[in-house]
Write an enzyme that holds these catalytic residues in place. Structure first.
Site, PDB file in Angstrom:
ATOM      1  CG  ASN A 271     -62.769 -42.197  13.574  1.00 60.48           C
ATOM      2  OD1 ASN A 271     -62.380 -42.570  14.679  1.00 60.48           O
ATOM      3  ND2 ASN A 271     -62.627 -40.962  13.137  1.00 60.48           N
TER       4      ASN A 271
ATOM      5  CE  LYS B  97     -67.021 -38.511  13.820  1.00 61.27           C
ATOM      6  NZ  LYS B  97     -65.794 -37.823  14.064  1.00 61.27           N
TER       7      LYS B  97
ATOM      8  NE  ARG C 122     -58.432 -40.637  13.621  1.00 59.25           N
ATOM      9  CZ  ARG C 122     -58.813 -39.866  14.640  1.00 59.25           C
ATOM     10  NH1 ARG C 122     -59.999 -40.005  15.168  1.00 59.25           N
ATOM     11  NH2 ARG C 122     -58.015 -38.944  15.117  1.00 59.25           N
TER      12      ARG C 122
ATOM     13  CG  HIS D 124     -54.884 -33.856  13.695  1.00 58.01           C
ATOM     14  ND1 HIS D 124     -54.686 -32.640  14.327  1.00 58.01           N
ATOM     15  CD2 HIS D 124     -56.094 -34.304  14.105  1.00 58.01           C
ATOM     16  CE1 HIS D 124     -55.736 -32.371  15.083  1.00 58.01           C
ATOM     17  NE2 HIS D 124     -56.603 -33.371  14.976  1.00 58.01           N
TER      18      HIS D 124
ATOM     19  CG  LEU E 216     -55.833 -24.246  11.490  1.00 57.14           C
ATOM     20  CD1 LEU E 216     -55.932 -22.779  11.092  1.00 57.14           C
ATOM     21  CD2 LEU E 216     -54.880 -24.424  12.665  1.00 57.14           C
TER      22      LEU E 216
ATOM     23  NE  ARG F 258     -57.256 -32.278  22.971  1.00 57.40           N
ATOM     24  CZ  ARG F 258     -57.458 -32.753  21.742  1.00 57.40           C
ATOM     25  NH1 ARG F 258     -56.947 -32.149  20.676  1.00 57.40           N
ATOM     26  NH2 ARG F 258     -58.159 -33.854  21.571  1.00 57.40           N
TER      27      ARG F 258
ATOM     28  CG  ASP G 205     -68.833 -23.085  15.666  1.00 54.32           C
ATOM     29  OD1 ASP G 205     -68.310 -22.369  14.785  1.00 54.32           O
ATOM     30  OD2 ASP G 205     -69.596 -24.032  15.404  1.00 54.32           O
TER      31      ASP G 205
ATOM     32  CD  GLU H  43     -58.551 -36.711   9.648  1.00 54.91           C
ATOM     33  OE1 GLU H  43     -57.855 -37.217  10.526  1.00 54.91           O
ATOM     34  OE2 GLU H  43     -59.425 -35.859   9.904  1.00 54.91           O
TER      35      GLU H  43
HETATM   36  P1  AMP Z   1     -63.391 -30.199  12.515  1.00 52.01           P
HETATM   37  O1  AMP Z   1     -62.859 -30.626  13.851  1.00 52.01           O
HETATM   38  O2  AMP Z   1     -62.373 -30.236  11.430  1.00 52.01           O
HETATM   39  O3  AMP Z   1     -64.691 -30.839  12.149  1.00 52.01           O
HETATM   40  O4  AMP Z   1     -63.742 -28.632  12.688  1.00 52.01           O
HETATM   41  C1  AMP Z   1     -64.810 -28.191  13.486  1.00 52.01           C
HETATM   42  C2  AMP Z   1     -64.672 -26.697  13.734  1.00 52.01           C
HETATM   43  O5  AMP Z   1     -64.620 -26.002  12.470  1.00 52.01           O
HETATM   44  C3  AMP Z   1     -65.874 -26.079  14.426  1.00 52.01           C
HETATM   45  O6  AMP Z   1     -65.739 -26.179  15.837  1.00 52.01           O
HETATM   46  C4  AMP Z   1     -65.794 -24.624  13.996  1.00 52.01           C
HETATM   47  O7  AMP Z   1     -64.968 -23.905  14.883  1.00 52.01           O
HETATM   48  C5  AMP Z   1     -65.101 -24.681  12.645  1.00 52.01           C
HETATM   49  N1  AMP Z   1     -65.968 -24.347  11.518  1.00 52.01           N
HETATM   50  C6  AMP Z   1     -66.780 -25.176  10.827  1.00 52.01           C
HETATM   51  N2  AMP Z   1     -67.428 -24.506   9.847  1.00 52.01           N
HETATM   52  C7  AMP Z   1     -67.000 -23.230   9.914  1.00 52.01           C
HETATM   53  C8  AMP Z   1     -67.278 -22.028   9.170  1.00 52.01           C
HETATM   54  N3  AMP Z   1     -68.134 -22.021   8.159  1.00 52.01           N
HETATM   55  N4  AMP Z   1     -66.627 -20.895   9.533  1.00 52.01           N
HETATM   56  C9  AMP Z   1     -65.749 -20.899  10.561  1.00 52.01           C
HETATM   57  N5  AMP Z   1     -65.440 -21.990  11.284  1.00 52.01           N
HETATM   58  C10 AMP Z   1     -66.058 -23.129  10.973  1.00 52.01           C
END
Ligand code: AMP
Length: 402
Positions: free
Chosen positions: A10, A17, A92, A181, A210, A242, A283, A385
């Site tokens: 990726n 990655k 990817r 996605h 999400l 976004r 986050d 993925e």
């Molecule tokens: P991804 O893009 O799928 O890697 O998701 C990353 C996002 O997941 C981070 O910016 C967080 O907002 C959320 N996230 C990851 N771990 C947790 C958790 N334990 N509780 C709540 N949100 C989380």
């Protein structure tokens, strides 16, 4: 010896990655990441199967150097790219336009077409192409496969894929809804059917991916019929940085009244909006912590995020008519129980509910979180993925190479 390994790459603009999988049992032989390519402080983190990560920091000039460094790390574990057990490399690729509806073995014509799509994916496709060209130079004899983020969404009917703008203008500039996605939506919708003990053709699923980027899709009998991202990943849900959906006239207003440039608005909507724009954090863990402490700004950001999510659940419920399951996936979807609870709160008349005890369980496994008698299953289904890219790649080339 049969070749059963697939390397998944990726490639981003300054990162690569990777994962090496053995397709006999889908096990991960190694995984890692090269970051900050082109800087003095590039970093490589390599994790072999069984743990014991190795990290290395120093200058890595370009993707070619990055991939060579990855190859060296793999070789240290006896997994070198020259191994006869390597069946293929799966890449990817973010944008496949209308052309690529399936994973595709890469040749010069495919490369040219991915290049032709750069105007609709100016940030992603050039980096993906660099990764492919570098990997091909390293192993010219090996089949390489492009797996497109848009491919799963090419089944969308025109009624969902077209914007209601002048058709000639739209077609001249390839303006339509492509969705992204797709690899995740494909994997999760199938895994959800499996969790229900059914074939993908026998279920309708709303998938909520999400993560920091976020998208929803409506999947009827295994085929995507609508998704929330559009020409670019900016449309749809509120995301980490976004805006998602907005009156397009906001852009004219910011240009005319705010005197902002196209690039400034692009940065505003893609990088400084969504959760981070609303409350300064993207986050979800931090946002929930602030909400629990009574922080009003974080609470408003959370409420806006949930409001949009609910609108999409309702919209896709209506698009599908009959819904068997709603599946939450990616960083937020897999981990944030309060998001899942709030997203379906009040939707009991639609047959949607979560069981508080089940929703609180933390696990890496696909699982149901709806009450036993619920009309619609609510599920948490971890996405994968890389496994999906490896599976699609191997399905295409595995048999030939054995
Ligand atoms: P991804 O893009 O799928 O890697 O998701 C990353 C996002 O997941 C981070 O910016 C967080 O907002 C959320 N996230 C990851 N771990 C947790 C958790 N334990 N509780 C709540 N949100 C989380």
């Amino acid at each position: 010896m049969s070749a059963t390994r697939v390397l998944v790459l990726n490639s981003g603009s300054s990162s690569v990655k990777y994962q090496l999988l053995d397709m006999r049992d889908s096990s991960r032989l190694a995984m890692g990441l090269v970051e900050r390519i082109g800087e003095q402080s590039s970093r490589l983190k390599h994790t072999p199967q069984g743990g014991g990560s190795r990290e290395w920091t120093g200058p890595i000039a370009d993707h070619d150097a990055a991939l060579k460094a990855v190859a060296e790390e793999l070789a240290k574990d006896g997994l070198g790219l020259d191994s006869p057990e390597l069946a293929a490399i799966g890449h990817r690729v973010v944008h496949g336009g209308k052309t690529f509806t399936e994973p595709t073995v890469i040749d010069e014509a495919v490369l040219a077409e991915i290049e032709r799509l750069i105007p609709v994916a100016p940030l992603h496709n050039p980096a993906n192409l660099t990764g492919i060209r570098t990997a091909r130079a390293l192993r010219p004899d090996l089949p390489q496969v492009a797996v497109f983020d848009t491919a799963f969404h090419t089944t969308m009917p025109e009624s969902a894929a077209r914007y209601a703008i002048d058709v000639e203008t739209a077609d001249a500039h390839r303006v339509r809804r492509y969705g992204f996605h797709g690899t995740s939506h494909a994997y999760v919708s199938r895994a959800t059917a499996k969790l229900l003990g059914k074939a993908p053709e026998d279920v309708n699923v709303i998938v909520l991916h999400l993560g920091n980027g976020a998208s929803a899709s409506a999947v009827r009998a295994g085929r995507c019929v609508d998704t929330s991202m559009g020409l670019t990943p900016l449309e749809g849900l509120v995301m980490g940085t976004r805006s998602g959906d907005m009156d397009p006239a906001v852009i004219f207003h910011l240009m005319r009244v705010g005197k902002m440039s196209t690039d400034e608005i692009d940065t505003l909507l893609n990088k400084k909006s969504g959760l981070i724009g609303l409350c300064g954090d993207n986050d979800m863990r931090e946002i929930r912590r602030r909400v629990d402490e009574g922080d009003e700004q974080a609470k408003l950001a959370f409420d806006i995020y949930i409001h949009r999510l609910k609108k999409y659940i309702g919209a896709y419920y209506a698009v599908l008519g009959q819904v068997d399951a709603i599946a939450f996936t990616a960083g937020v979807g897999e981990n944030a129980a309060p998001v899942r609870e709030a997203a379906v709160a009040g939707l009991e008349p639609l047959g949607l509910a979560v069981d508080d005890a089940l929703n609180a369980v933390r696990s890496d496994e696909p699982r149901l979180i709806s009450p036993a008698d619920a009309r619609v299953a609510v599920a948490v289904v971890p996405t994968d993925e890389e496994l999906e890219i490896a599976t699609q790649t191997y399905a295409l080339v595995g048999e030939e190479s054995n």
